[in-house]
Design an enzyme around this catalytic site. Structure first.
Site, PDB file in Angstrom:
ATOM      1  N   ARG A   1      -5.629   3.560   4.295  1.00 37.06           N
ATOM      2  CA  ARG A   1      -6.543   3.830   3.182  1.00 37.06           C
ATOM      3  C   ARG A   1      -6.146   3.053   1.931  1.00 37.06           C
ATOM      4  O   ARG A   1      -6.984   2.531   1.204  1.00 37.06           O
ATOM      5  CB  ARG A   1      -6.550   5.335   2.886  1.00 37.06           C
TER       6      ARG A   1
ATOM      7  N   SER B   1       0.812  -1.214   0.000  1.00 34.95           N
ATOM      8  CA  SER B   1       0.000   0.000   0.000  1.00 34.95           C
ATOM      9  C   SER B   1       0.844   1.261   0.000  1.00 34.95           C
ATOM     10  O   SER B   1       0.325   2.356  -0.236  1.00 34.95           O
ATOM     11  CB  SER B   1      -0.937   0.007   1.216  1.00 34.95           C
ATOM     12  N   HIS B   2       2.160   1.149   0.276  1.00 31.97           N
ATOM     13  CA  HIS B   2       3.043   2.310   0.251  1.00 31.97           C
ATOM     14  C   HIS B   2       4.197   2.125  -0.742  1.00 31.97           C
ATOM     15  O   HIS B   2       5.209   2.806  -0.648  1.00 31.97           O
ATOM     16  CB  HIS B   2       3.598   2.580   1.653  1.00 31.97           C
TER      17      HIS B   2
ATOM     18  N   HIS C   1       1.504  14.706   1.844  1.00 37.14           N
ATOM     19  CA  HIS C   1       2.105  13.546   2.502  1.00 37.14           C
ATOM     20  C   HIS C   1       1.402  12.270   2.058  1.00 37.14           C
ATOM     21  O   HIS C   1       0.180  12.196   2.067  1.00 37.14           O
ATOM     22  CB  HIS C   1       1.996  13.698   4.021  1.00 37.14           C
TER      23      HIS C   1
ATOM     24  N   SER D   1       3.528   9.039   2.420  1.00 41.15           N
ATOM     25  CA  SER D   1       4.474   7.970   2.704  1.00 41.15           C
ATOM     26  C   SER D   1       4.283   7.365   4.086  1.00 41.15           C
ATOM     27  O   SER D   1       3.706   7.969   4.989  1.00 41.15           O
ATOM     28  CB  SER D   1       5.907   8.498   2.558  1.00 41.15           C
TER      29      SER D   1
ATOM     30  N   ARG E   1       1.717   3.990  -4.944  1.00 46.47           N
ATOM     31  CA  ARG E   1       1.615   5.391  -4.539  1.00 46.47           C
ATOM     32  C   ARG E   1       2.050   6.360  -5.634  1.00 46.47           C
ATOM     33  O   ARG E   1       1.744   7.558  -5.572  1.00 46.47           O
ATOM     34  CB  ARG E   1       2.471   5.619  -3.289  1.00 46.47           C
TER      35      ARG E   1
ATOM     36  N   ARG F   1       8.216  -8.844  10.202  1.00 47.64           N
ATOM     37  CA  ARG F   1       7.805  -9.291   8.874  1.00 47.64           C
ATOM     38  C   ARG F   1       8.417  -8.403   7.800  1.00 47.64           C
ATOM     39  O   ARG F   1       8.901  -8.884   6.778  1.00 47.64           O
ATOM     40  CB  ARG F   1       6.277  -9.278   8.765  1.00 47.64           C
ATOM     41  N   ARG F   2       8.434  -7.088   8.042  1.00 45.21           N
ATOM     42  CA  ARG F   2       9.031  -6.147   7.079  1.00 45.21           C
ATOM     43  C   ARG F   2      10.516  -6.413   6.923  1.00 45.21           C
ATOM     44  O   ARG F   2      11.044  -6.408   5.807  1.00 45.21           O
ATOM     45  CB  ARG F   2       8.830  -4.703   7.538  1.00 45.21           C
TER      46      ARG F   2
ATOM     47  N   GLU G   1      -4.848   0.182   1.648  1.00 46.21           N
ATOM     48  CA  GLU G   1      -5.223  -1.231   1.673  1.00 46.21           C
ATOM     49  C   GLU G   1      -6.628  -1.422   1.114  1.00 46.21           C
ATOM     50  O   GLU G   1      -6.893  -2.381   0.368  1.00 46.21           O
ATOM     51  CB  GLU G   1      -5.149  -1.758   3.103  1.00 46.21           C
TER      52      GLU G   1
ATOM     53  N   ASP H   1       4.679   1.120  13.239  1.00 42.87           N
ATOM     54  CA  ASP H   1       4.056   2.185  12.451  1.00 42.87           C
ATOM     55  C   ASP H   1       2.657   1.698  12.102  1.00 42.87           C
ATOM     56  O   ASP H   1       2.495   0.709  11.397  1.00 42.87           O
ATOM     57  CB  ASP H   1       4.875   2.445  11.177  1.00 42.87           C
ATOM     58  N   PHE H   2       1.643   2.342  12.656  1.00 44.84           N
ATOM     59  CA  PHE H   2       0.297   1.902  12.337  1.00 44.84           C
ATOM     60  C   PHE H   2      -0.649   3.081  12.249  1.00 44.84           C
ATOM     61  O   PHE H   2      -0.469   4.098  12.912  1.00 44.84           O
ATOM     62  CB  PHE H   2      -0.226   0.880  13.350  1.00 44.84           C
TER      63      PHE H   2
END
Length: 341
Positions: free
Chosen positions: A188, A49-50, A122, A124, A54, A311-312, A190, A180-181
């Site tokens: 949005r 999603s990022h 913004h 990111s 984007r 996971r990232r 997603e 980061d959540f």
């Protein structure tokens, strides 16, 4: 999705394609470079999603005549522990990059420092920014609002943005502790990715325009998203509206949405970034304090619980070896964005 629906790209190919698309669509070289870096990081870490998706919104915002593609950040220092950066209605990333060294220096001098980014578009993720703060051996927090897409708990009409919050703690080794959540149930992007691929969204993500629960992504985009944790998420989202908006002399999500006036552009608002130095705040016991932090984090992972961002980080290591897989239709759409000049 079978292999014919996807294409494998190296990390460098993602970055070079992003720079090319942004440059062809009018972004200056400094802005194209930092925006492409953020998009590549999202794709590399499997944050779809990022990632490359984007680029579509970046170009759309540019074509709507909203964003300044070349404005240079204007830095001021209103107090010893504060750096303020006016982005000049450009994207926020160049403002952050230029403000970060000042933020780190002020935090190491004062124990805490604040970076306020104003008048910025913004899109990111915030984790690259707090990771960059942690690389200076500082703890970092970042928060920002967006367009008013999210209804408060108990309500049916959008007031909040997705209002993400990020935190990083420096650790020995390759990666810091990072989370980061969004304070909404999900980012949005997603929901938009579900809409684009014809998939239903889970229950509890959103309501439709009549205030009824929905699993239809298109109806969710036309209705309102929901906060996580009901009233708790709603309260956190309110806090972020205040701290990243009026506190630093910037807009709320409602004001950003009103400015957009249906153009579908990226939100325009402010961002609050805070850095804290464990060496100054830790009462002269830095090694013992960091040891205690490691013991606590090890107690989490030692029982099989996953730390945020693991996971990232795993995806990052895999992408650096194998490249990334991108939806072929998205790749073709993004590539064609670069042919519009």
């Amino acid at each position: 999705m079978n292999s014919n629906d996807r294409i494998n790209l190296s990390i460098d190919q993602v970055y070079n394609l992003s720079v090319d698309v942004l440059s062809r669509n009018g972004f200056s070289a400094p802005h194209a470079a930092v925006i492409a870096k953020a998009i590549t990081a999202g794709q590399r870490d499997d944050c779809q999603s990022h990632g490359m998706y984007r680029l579509i919104a970046c170009v759309q915002t540019m074509q709507a005549g909203l964003v300044d593609p070349a404005a240079l950040p204007a830095l001021t220092h209103p107090a010893p522990a504060v750096v303020q950066v006016d982005a000049g209605r450009a994207y926020s990333l160049l403002a952050f990059e230029e403000g970060l060294p000042h933020l780190a220096e002020k935090a190491k001098r004062n124990g805490v420092a604040v970076l306020a980014i104003n008048n910025c578009f913004h899109f990111s993720a915030l984790w690259p920014e707090v990771e960059a703060i942690a690389a200076h051996d500082l703890a970092g927090m970042a928060m920002t609002i967006s367009h008013s897409w999210v209804a408060p708990a108990g309500g049916t009409r959008p007031v909040f943005g997705t209002n993400p919050f990020a935190f990083a703690w420096p650790r020995p080794g390759a990666y810091p502790y990072v989370f980061d959540f969004a304070t909404s149930m999900v980012a949005r992007g997603e929901i938009e990715l579900h809409r684009r691929t014809g998939r239903s969204i889970p229950e509890g993500w959103a309501i439709d325009r009549d205030g009824q629960p929905t699993t239809d992504a298109a109806a969710a985009m036309d209705g309102a998203m929901l906060t996580f944790g009901s009233y708790k998420g709603s309260a956190l989202s309110t806090m972020i509206e205040l701290l990243a908006g009026p506190l630093i002399g910037d807009w709320t999500s409602l004001q950003s949405q009103a400015f957009d006036a249906g153009a579908g552009g990226t939100p325009l608002h402010g961002e609050l970034v805070i850095a804290l130095d464990p060496a100054i705040l830790g009462r002269g016991q830095l090694a013992a304090n960091l040891g205690g932090a490691e013991a606590m984090l090890d107690a989490i992972s030692g029982q099989g619980a996953r730390l945020p961002s693991e996971r990232r980080f795993k995806a990052r290591a895999q992408s650096e070896q194998e490249g990334v897989w991108v939806n072929r239709a998205l790749y073709e759409e993004v590539k064609n964005l670069g042919m519009q000049s």
